[in-house]
Design a protein around this motif. Sequence first.
Motif, PDB file in Angstrom:
ATOM      1  N   ILE A 122       0.830  -1.197   0.000  1.00 46.61           N
ATOM      2  CA  ILE A 122       0.000   0.000   0.000  1.00 46.61           C
ATOM      3  C   ILE A 122       0.868   1.252   0.000  1.00 46.61           C
ATOM      4  CG2 ILE A 122      -1.903   1.170   1.186  1.00 46.61           C
ATOM      5  CD1 ILE A 122      -2.519  -1.641   0.104  1.00 46.61           C
ATOM      6  N   GLY A 123       0.359   2.312  -0.621  1.00 43.95           N
ATOM      7  CA  GLY A 123       1.073   3.582  -0.647  1.00 43.95           C
ATOM      8  C   GLY A 123       2.274   3.563  -1.559  1.00 43.95           C
ATOM      9  N   SER A 124       2.175   2.812  -2.636  1.00 45.70           N
ATOM     10  CA  SER A 124       3.306   2.675  -3.556  1.00 45.70           C
ATOM     11  C   SER A 124       2.850   2.964  -4.981  1.00 45.70           C
ATOM     12  CB  SER A 124       3.890   1.261  -3.460  1.00 45.70           C
ATOM     13  OG  SER A 124       5.066   1.152  -4.203  1.00 45.70           O
ATOM     14  N   GLU A 125       3.363   4.005  -5.563  1.00 46.84           N
ATOM     15  CA  GLU A 125       3.012   4.411  -6.924  1.00 46.84           C
ATOM     16  C   GLU A 125       3.785   3.567  -7.935  1.00 46.84           C
ATOM     17  OE1 GLU A 125       1.016   6.872  -9.703  1.00 46.84           O
ATOM     18  OE2 GLU A 125       1.033   7.353  -7.562  1.00 46.84           O
ATOM     19  N   THR A 126       3.078   3.022  -8.916  1.00 43.47           N
ATOM     20  CA  THR A 126       3.729   2.250  -9.978  1.00 43.47           C
ATOM     21  C   THR A 126       4.300   3.206 -11.009  1.00 43.47           C
ATOM     22  OG1 THR A 126       2.242   0.380  -9.653  1.00 43.47           O
ATOM     23  CG2 THR A 126       3.408   0.498 -11.753  1.00 43.47           C
ATOM     24  N   GLY A 127       5.620   3.202 -11.157  1.00 43.33           N
ATOM     25  CA  GLY A 127       6.265   4.115 -12.091  1.00 43.33           C
ATOM     26  C   GLY A 127       6.433   3.543 -13.473  1.00 43.33           C
ATOM     27  N   HIS A 128       6.834   2.287 -13.560  1.00 43.64           N
ATOM     28  CA  HIS A 128       7.007   1.669 -14.877  1.00 43.64           C
ATOM     29  C   HIS A 128       6.670   0.185 -14.797  1.00 43.64           C
ATOM     30  CE1 HIS A 128      10.997   0.817 -13.026  1.00 43.64           C
ATOM     31  NE2 HIS A 128      10.855  -0.334 -13.657  1.00 43.64           N
ATOM     32  N   VAL A 129       6.232  -0.336 -15.926  1.00 52.91           N
ATOM     33  CA  VAL A 129       5.971  -1.764 -16.095  1.00 52.91           C
ATOM     34  C   VAL A 129       6.535  -2.152 -17.448  1.00 52.91           C
ATOM     35  CG1 VAL A 129       4.218  -3.561 -16.277  1.00 52.91           C
ATOM     36  CG2 VAL A 129       3.855  -1.644 -14.718  1.00 52.91           C
ATOM     37  N   ARG A 130       7.492  -3.061 -17.455  1.00 49.42           N
ATOM     38  CA  ARG A 130       8.057  -3.463 -18.742  1.00 49.42           C
ATOM     39  C   ARG A 130       8.565  -4.888 -18.682  1.00 49.42           C
ATOM     40  NH1 ARG A 130      11.689   0.754 -17.203  1.00 49.42           N
ATOM     41  NH2 ARG A 130      13.638  -0.025 -16.297  1.00 49.42           N
ATOM     42  N   GLN A 131       8.473  -5.534 -19.824  1.00 52.71           N
ATOM     43  CA  GLN A 131       8.963  -6.900 -19.947  1.00 52.71           C
ATOM     44  C   GLN A 131      10.470  -6.835 -20.161  1.00 52.71           C
ATOM     45  OE1 GLN A 131       6.112  -9.401 -21.382  1.00 52.71           O
ATOM     46  NE2 GLN A 131       7.426 -11.107 -21.938  1.00 52.71           N
ATOM     47  N   ILE A 132      11.225  -7.522 -19.311  1.00 57.39           N
ATOM     48  CA  ILE A 132      12.686  -7.439 -19.397  1.00 57.39           C
ATOM     49  C   ILE A 132      13.291  -8.717 -19.945  1.00 57.39           C
ATOM     50  CG2 ILE A 132      12.832  -5.765 -17.524  1.00 57.39           C
ATOM     51  CD1 ILE A 132      13.722  -8.072 -15.706  1.00 57.39           C
ATOM     52  N   GLY A 133      12.469  -9.671 -20.235  1.00 60.50           N
ATOM     53  CA  GLY A 133      12.949 -10.933 -20.797  1.00 60.50           C
ATOM     54  C   GLY A 133      11.756 -11.729 -21.273  1.00 60.50           C
ATOM     55  N   PRO A 134      11.973 -12.889 -21.859  1.00 61.35           N
ATOM     56  CA  PRO A 134      10.861 -13.669 -22.393  1.00 61.35           C
ATOM     57  C   PRO A 134       9.855 -14.116 -21.340  1.00 61.35           C
ATOM     58  CG  PRO A 134      12.896 -14.951 -22.397  1.00 61.35           C
ATOM     59  CD  PRO A 134      13.270 -13.553 -22.076  1.00 61.35           C
ATOM     60  N   GLY A 135      10.278 -14.176 -20.069  1.00 59.61           N
ATOM     61  CA  GLY A 135       9.375 -14.680 -19.050  1.00 59.61           C
ATOM     62  C   GLY A 135       9.266 -13.816 -17.822  1.00 59.61           C
ATOM     63  N   THR A 136       9.757 -12.568 -17.880  1.00 63.58           N
ATOM     64  CA  THR A 136       9.784 -11.722 -16.681  1.00 63.58           C
ATOM     65  C   THR A 136       9.281 -10.322 -16.992  1.00 63.58           C
ATOM     66  OG1 THR A 136      11.687 -12.950 -15.831  1.00 63.58           O
ATOM     67  CG2 THR A 136      11.217 -10.820 -14.818  1.00 63.58           C
ATOM     68  N   ARG A 275       3.318 -10.593 -21.215  1.00 64.39           N
ATOM     69  CA  ARG A 275       2.840 -11.201 -19.968  1.00 64.39           C
ATOM     70  C   ARG A 275       2.135 -10.184 -19.078  1.00 64.39           C
ATOM     71  NH1 ARG A 275       5.882 -16.153 -17.604  1.00 64.39           N
ATOM     72  NH2 ARG A 275       6.240 -17.384 -19.478  1.00 64.39           N
ATOM     73  N   ILE A 276       1.524  -9.197 -19.712  1.00 71.26           N
ATOM     74  CA  ILE A 276       0.771  -8.166 -19.001  1.00 71.26           C
ATOM     75  C   ILE A 276      -0.679  -8.247 -19.447  1.00 71.26           C
ATOM     76  CG2 ILE A 276       0.550  -5.707 -18.505  1.00 71.26           C
ATOM     77  CD1 ILE A 276       3.496  -5.433 -19.419  1.00 71.26           C
ATOM     78  N   ALA A 277      -1.587  -8.346 -18.489  1.00 77.51           N
ATOM     79  CA  ALA A 277      -3.018  -8.401 -18.789  1.00 77.51           C
ATOM     80  C   ALA A 277      -3.713  -7.167 -18.242  1.00 77.51           C
ATOM     81  CB  ALA A 277      -3.642  -9.654 -18.175  1.00 77.51           C
ATOM     82  N   THR A 313       0.997 -22.406 -20.774  1.00 78.87           N
ATOM     83  CA  THR A 313       1.920 -21.282 -20.620  1.00 78.87           C
ATOM     84  C   THR A 313       1.132 -20.015 -20.285  1.00 78.87           C
ATOM     85  OG1 THR A 313       1.813 -20.581 -22.949  1.00 78.87           O
ATOM     86  CG2 THR A 313       3.466 -22.273 -22.365  1.00 78.87           C
ATOM     87  N   VAL A 314       1.832 -19.025 -19.722  1.00 81.91           N
ATOM     88  CA  VAL A 314       1.208 -17.741 -19.443  1.00 81.91           C
ATOM     89  C   VAL A 314       0.709 -17.107 -20.734  1.00 81.91           C
ATOM     90  CG1 VAL A 314       1.625 -15.396 -18.608  1.00 81.91           C
ATOM     91  CG2 VAL A 314       2.546 -17.352 -17.346  1.00 81.91           C
ATOM     92  N   GLU A 315       1.519 -17.182 -21.775  1.00 81.30           N
ATOM     93  CA  GLU A 315       1.131 -16.571 -23.048  1.00 81.30           C
ATOM     94  C   GLU A 315      -0.157 -17.189 -23.595  1.00 81.30           C
ATOM     95  OE1 GLU A 315       5.372 -15.740 -22.358  1.00 81.30           O
ATOM     96  OE2 GLU A 315       4.157 -17.575 -22.272  1.00 81.30           O
TER      97      GLU A 315
END
Length: 360
Positions: A122-136, A275-277, A313-315
């Motif tokens: 709680i109380g945490s702003e999301t600054g960035h979301v990015r895929q850094i590899g095939p599964g992460t 891997r982002i929905a 798989t997640v995909e």
Amino acid sequence: MGNTSVVVGGGIGGLAAAIGLRRIGWEVRVVERASMLEDAGAGISLAANGLRALDELGIGEAVRDASRGQYSGGTRTPEGGWLARMDGAALEKAVGTPIMGVRRSTLHRLLREALPAEALLIGSETGHVRQIGPGTVRVGCGDTVLDADLVVAADGIGSRVRSLLFPAHPGAVYSGSTVLRAITEQVVELRTDFELTWGTEFGHIALRDGQAEWHAVLNLPAGTRFADPLAELRRRFRNWHDPIPALFDATRPAAVLHHDINEIRTPLPSYAVGRIALLGDAAHALTPNLGQGACQVLEDAVTLAAALATEPTVEAALARYDAERRPRSQRSRGPPGRPGGWASSSPTHWPSPCATRRCG
């Protein structure tokens, strides 16, 4: 398939998604920018599809116990004449449940209580979301960095994650209407469980404790606000039928909430990227007159969990989630929010989120 996930957003959709993921064995962190999760809001109606989704999440009975069935009421004219009457008993016979009215704060609390405290950041702003590899996928939250096999963006109508994934998308736009709503402070004597009056739209929902939720939808320029909202509503609705004056009399002026109604008018091309929905208002924000905002986000959560529980798989799971949820959530057929359309229908293809794993 990996089993660590980050859910961005701690509203109804984010909490429901987190519960669904935990029930199929995934580790979950819910990231919420607010400094505390407040069980706020007015009231909502839950139709059969939303209630069925809550059953899949394990809290359906608790929600029903806190709700009131909508058996009587309908649609009226400002003078009080009936345009149509509802028959909640017939709906219950057809789909197994009447529509249920519940405080939004109660639904949010029951969802929150189904998660362990350590799952909430709680109380945490999301600054960035990015895929850094095939599964992460990496989520930056201030000084905290979270790596996960899956990220679920449930960060609402102004979704930052949606704008990162689809920078050319126009996002949410003003619908042309603004809504004022409240829950009465006092018990109100009501003859029906639900009413909607057409003209300038006004509606009320009777709640289990004898109080009531009411709302008024006004067609006004975006950003319009009133110095005394309750006095303005009394003026606008002064000649309308009972129990509208009694609802205003039972309401504290400070309890009136006022929000412009925005919607995603341009459909998104996909609810999943890598891997982002995207889930709930971040994917398909609806106008509240559809009566399906909460129900559709609960469907999202259960469908996502079911796909992850059964696909290899997640995909593959996210491709299935997108294929199932995008056509359904982007359709609109009326009059929605009452018997027929979405309100009395539920997908018949949900396997239980627990179908392939032991659920707690």
